[in-house]
Design an enzyme around this catalytic site. Structure first.
Site, PDB file in Angstrom:
ATOM      1  N   ILE A  61       0.841  -1.191   0.000  1.00  0.00           N
ATOM      2  CA  ILE A  61       0.000   0.000   0.000  1.00  0.00           C
ATOM      3  C   ILE A  61       0.881   1.248   0.000  1.00  0.00           C
ATOM      4  O   ILE A  61       1.992   1.235   0.535  1.00  0.00           O
ATOM      5  CB  ILE A  61      -0.984  -0.023   1.195  1.00  0.00           C
ATOM      6  CG1 ILE A  61      -2.117   0.980   0.992  1.00  0.00           C
ATOM      7  CG2 ILE A  61      -0.263   0.147   2.522  1.00  0.00           C
ATOM      8  CD1 ILE A  61      -3.337   0.706   1.870  1.00  0.00           C
ATOM      9  N   CYS A  62       0.367   2.297  -0.626  1.00  0.00           N
ATOM     10  CA  CYS A  62       1.030   3.605  -0.619  1.00  0.00           C
ATOM     11  C   CYS A  62      -0.047   4.648  -0.373  1.00  0.00           C
ATOM     12  O   CYS A  62      -1.029   4.374   0.304  1.00  0.00           O
ATOM     13  CB  CYS A  62       1.809   3.834  -1.915  1.00  0.00           C
ATOM     14  SG  CYS A  62       0.792   3.895  -3.394  1.00  0.00           S
ATOM     15  N   ALA A  63       0.094   5.827  -0.936  1.00  0.00           N
ATOM     16  CA  ALA A  63      -0.902   6.872  -0.726  1.00  0.00           C
ATOM     17  C   ALA A  63      -2.121   6.681  -1.612  1.00  0.00           C
ATOM     18  O   ALA A  63      -3.259   6.761  -1.162  1.00  0.00           O
ATOM     19  CB  ALA A  63      -0.292   8.250  -0.954  1.00  0.00           C
ATOM     20  N   THR A  89      -3.729   4.169   0.844  1.00  0.00           N
ATOM     21  CA  THR A  89      -4.103   4.549   2.204  1.00  0.00           C
ATOM     22  C   THR A  89      -5.214   5.589   2.211  1.00  0.00           C
ATOM     23  O   THR A  89      -6.080   5.573   3.089  1.00  0.00           O
ATOM     24  CB  THR A  89      -2.872   5.065   2.973  1.00  0.00           C
ATOM     25  OG1 THR A  89      -1.858   4.041   2.955  1.00  0.00           O
ATOM     26  CG2 THR A  89      -3.200   5.394   4.416  1.00  0.00           C
TER      27      THR A  89
END
Length: 106
Positions: A61-63, A89
């Site tokens: 996961i990232c932004a 996220t």
């Protein structure tokens, strides 16, 4: 091959104890991350591949889902069953998923 998982499927996996890697920068991670996510900034992923499990899926996961796609591709190329979390996220938070603030996985 790049694998991507939708938020609903990720929520189920997360609820079942999924292994989650957050590839955002440290200041982003500290500001709020998926509860239980292991911090591993994108630039560190190639050097830290040996830390990843190979016996179960890894959710990345990232932004917003862009960096996690890159990381998941690298991981899959090295034999890790990695899945990028669609929407990242930001989408997780908007959906009400559990978030932890601070420096360590919790």
């Amino acid at each position: 091959m790049i694998h991507e998982v939708d938020l609903s499927s990720f929520a189920t996996a997360h609820g079942n104890g999924a292994y989650v890697v957050d590839v955002r920068e440290p200041h982003e991670y500290i500001a709020g991350h998926v509860t239980g996510a292991v911090p591993m900034p994108l630039g560190q992923v190639p050097a830290r591949m040996g830390e990843l499990p190979t016996d179960r899926p890894v959710y990345v996961i990232c932004a917003s889902g862009n960096r996690s796609l890159t990381a998941a591709e690298w991981m899959n190329d090295k034999g890790v069953d990695a899945w990028s979390v669609a929407g990242g996220t930001g989408a997780w938070m908007r959906a009400g998923g559990p978030i932890t603030r601070g420096a360590g996985p919790a």
